[in-house]
Write an enzyme that holds these catalytic residues in place. Sequence first.
Site, PDB file in Angstrom:
ATOM      1  N   LYS A  51      57.484  33.043  46.990  1.00  0.00           N
ATOM      2  CA  LYS A  51      56.165  32.728  46.715  1.00  0.00           C
ATOM      3  C   LYS A  51      55.186  32.874  45.869  1.00  0.00           C
ATOM      4  CE  LYS A  51      57.728  28.523  49.187  1.00  0.00           C
ATOM      5  NZ  LYS A  51      58.159  27.955  50.631  1.00  0.00           N
ATOM      6  N   LYS A  56      51.549  39.175  48.993  1.00  0.00           N
ATOM      7  CA  LYS A  56      50.631  38.641  49.871  1.00  0.00           C
ATOM      8  C   LYS A  56      50.436  37.142  50.182  1.00  0.00           C
ATOM      9  CE  LYS A  56      47.835  41.878  48.067  1.00  0.00           C
ATOM     10  NZ  LYS A  56      46.179  42.593  49.003  1.00  0.00           N
ATOM     11  N   THR A  78      37.413  33.742  50.102  1.00  0.00           N
ATOM     12  CA  THR A  78      38.124  35.058  49.400  1.00  0.00           C
ATOM     13  C   THR A  78      36.955  35.008  47.397  1.00  0.00           C
ATOM     14  OG1 THR A  78      39.478  36.896  50.141  1.00  0.00           O
ATOM     15  CG2 THR A  78      40.476  35.272  48.406  1.00  0.00           C
ATOM     16  N   SER A  81      40.891  38.385  42.148  1.00  0.00           N
ATOM     17  CA  SER A  81      41.297  37.740  40.967  1.00  0.00           C
ATOM     18  C   SER A  81      42.727  38.128  41.143  1.00  0.00           C
ATOM     19  CB  SER A  81      40.579  39.288  39.595  1.00  0.00           C
ATOM     20  OG  SER A  81      41.116  40.203  39.925  1.00  0.00           O
ATOM     21  N   GLY A 185      47.570  46.834  52.861  1.00  0.00           N
ATOM     22  CA  GLY A 185      48.004  45.991  54.087  1.00  0.00           C
ATOM     23  C   GLY A 185      48.973  45.926  54.249  1.00  0.00           C
ATOM     24  N   GLU A 207      51.462  55.447  45.543  1.00  0.00           N
ATOM     25  CA  GLU A 207      50.338  55.209  44.891  1.00  0.00           C
ATOM     26  C   GLU A 207      50.051  55.888  43.190  1.00  0.00           C
ATOM     27  OE1 GLU A 207      46.015  55.627  47.152  1.00  0.00           O
ATOM     28  OE2 GLU A 207      47.143  57.796  46.950  1.00  0.00           O
ATOM     29  N   ALA A 211      44.632  56.586  41.063  1.00  0.00           N
ATOM     30  CA  ALA A 211      44.345  55.594  42.319  1.00  0.00           C
ATOM     31  C   ALA A 211      44.766  56.416  43.612  1.00  0.00           C
ATOM     32  CB  ALA A 211      44.666  54.022  41.584  1.00  0.00           C
ATOM     33  N   SER A 308      56.877  43.987  45.532  1.00  0.00           N
ATOM     34  CA  SER A 308      55.823  44.196  46.096  1.00  0.00           C
ATOM     35  C   SER A 308      55.508  42.808  45.122  1.00  0.00           C
ATOM     36  CB  SER A 308      54.463  44.919  46.166  1.00  0.00           C
ATOM     37  OG  SER A 308      54.151  45.486  45.456  1.00  0.00           O
ATOM     38  N   ASN A 311      53.409  38.851  39.273  1.00  0.00           N
ATOM     39  CA  ASN A 311      53.280  38.462  38.080  1.00  0.00           C
ATOM     40  C   ASN A 311      52.833  39.609  37.260  1.00  0.00           C
ATOM     41  OD1 ASN A 311      53.465  36.171  39.844  1.00  0.00           O
ATOM     42  ND2 ASN A 311      51.615  36.879  41.177  1.00  0.00           N
TER      43      ASN A 311
END
Lengths: 319, 319
Positions: A51, A56, A78, A81, A185, A207, A211, A308, A311
Amino acid sequence: MSGEYACDLAAVQAAANRLHGVVHRTPVMHSRSFDQRAGRRVLFKCENLQKVGAFKFRGASNAVRLLPEAAARRGVVTHSSGNHAQALALAARQRGIPAYIVMPHTAPLVKRQAVADYGGQITLCEPTLAAREEAAARIAASTGAVLIPPFDHPDVIAGQGTVALEFLEQAPELEALVIPIGGGGLIAGCTIAAQGVRPSMRIFGAEPAGADDAARSKAAGQWLPQLQPQSIADGLLTSTGQLTWPVIRDRVERVFTVGDDEIRAAMRFLWERLKLIVEPSGAVPAAVVLSEAFRALPGLSTVGVVLSGGNVTLDRLYW
Amino acid sequence: MSGEYACDLAAVQAAANRLHGVVHRTPVMHSRSFDQRAGRRVLFKCENLQKVGAFKFRGASNAVRLLPEAAARRGVVTHSSGNHAQALALAARQRGIPAYIVMPHTAPLVKRQAVADYGGQITLCEPTLAAREEAAARIAASTGAVLIPPFDHPDVIAGQGTVALEFLEQAPELEALVIPIGGGGLIAGCTIAAQGVRPSMRIFGAEPAGADDAARSKAAGQWLPQLQPQSIADGLLTSTGQLTWPVIRDRVERVFTVGDDEIRAAMRFLWERLKLIVEPSGAVPAAVVLSEAFRALPGLSTVGVVLSGGNVTLDRLYW
């Protein structure tokens, strides 16, 4: 590991019970052509089909559902973006409480729209961390809303760990997990869960080269911040946190990095062959598994990759 | 319906047993935001996640596995530039027999490559139906290979019908199915299967406005060919066949048509919200369900849509 870290296996198991019927038990997929390129069997945990389109939602839902009634009534706040903003907005709506979301005025309209669609109340601010934190603090002070950060929070970490619990139930043959690292997380929760269930489980971080704070931190043996990150994987630009870094430091075997071209190529392969829309950040572990460095690892006949999130803006292609 | 049509429920059930462990039991997905737009609950059967990226693998596998050993050894042949070519190549490889695939020399390189990757032996020809049929006949004559056509074959139709058997097992609450019509193999097999299990099941066809032979045939009460088709849904340009048309004529309640803009919009929605790569032909039933004409149908609280395939070139977007 109880006591050492932000949460323990019991907290992840409790989160899994709490989230039963709330989050999707996402499917595990497999592609023979991907295996051929990776040189081993690779299973994909499709959190892009979760969902709000990302894992997240697990952490946000766990945190929101654990709030005592009196606190919850005042709402949650929170600054984000990204996927956490949508996740928190939906989790709050499901509990029937307000969600205040601080977003930089530079955030794409599509992301603002998504948060609004889930019932989030948006406050726009300048696109700096200071402005975002200040706006969130102001809202918390005036409304009494509870701040739910995107990763450095025990209940959020425990919620994300349910990804690994499910994955191991669905594919007990897994010998290792490869997990993207932004704030950490997801990898912290999954490591606690997976090694809690099976101490021999090997965990690898993934990674973007642009970054690579976790990789550099591991190499230095101490926490280093991410300065001036630059990558197509816009969900992984953050530094790791006070709660997530110790797990990465102690329990993650190694952090692999990949360049943006490798990320794009892996992403395209997932779209074309697995027929799955995966966002750049979500394709990073797949790119790692295809990299020479990872292919050179001995053993590891079956590896699990967490896709993960999914979107993306579909106004353009990424390659 | 036994005896009336090309195959019956028993043939589809036998195909399902035969294909157990051979084809993927594809997942059924759901999107609340799609429901809101459709005005009812819509469940998606994800045949885009089938092996070779389309339902065609079911029919091809059933036909190949049903060949007697002596005939099978000489191989199979077909002319197709689409998903059936890939499906037949893989089905033949799994049985260890040759697959001869006639393709027009205008077929995109990516499709030729896919067939070759599955071990198909490609013969290129001029891009006319006559040239394709002539080349296939010549190969059949010289090798003894068995022609397996893309839809007008009892074993192919029975194989495609396993989509509906599975779908009804996974979602017994379904009241209707909406299925794309090209040659009609999928809708014929699914109608026989679904109404065999549950005679009250309503079946709707979905066609591009630019290739609406089934809709026109239904309106005329007699079979009409598709002349000069034109649509982005390149898998649905064919006329229905001798075996598939009678099922459509008698058992399909109505055929809805949608324009290419509607197809593109539905396709984009599926990519963006369901995170699924669906090809234009596969998005046609979703576009139908979103159309005003379909929304105006009374009743039908839960409708099943078959996402028939996901094979697209990702060099460009479709909108």
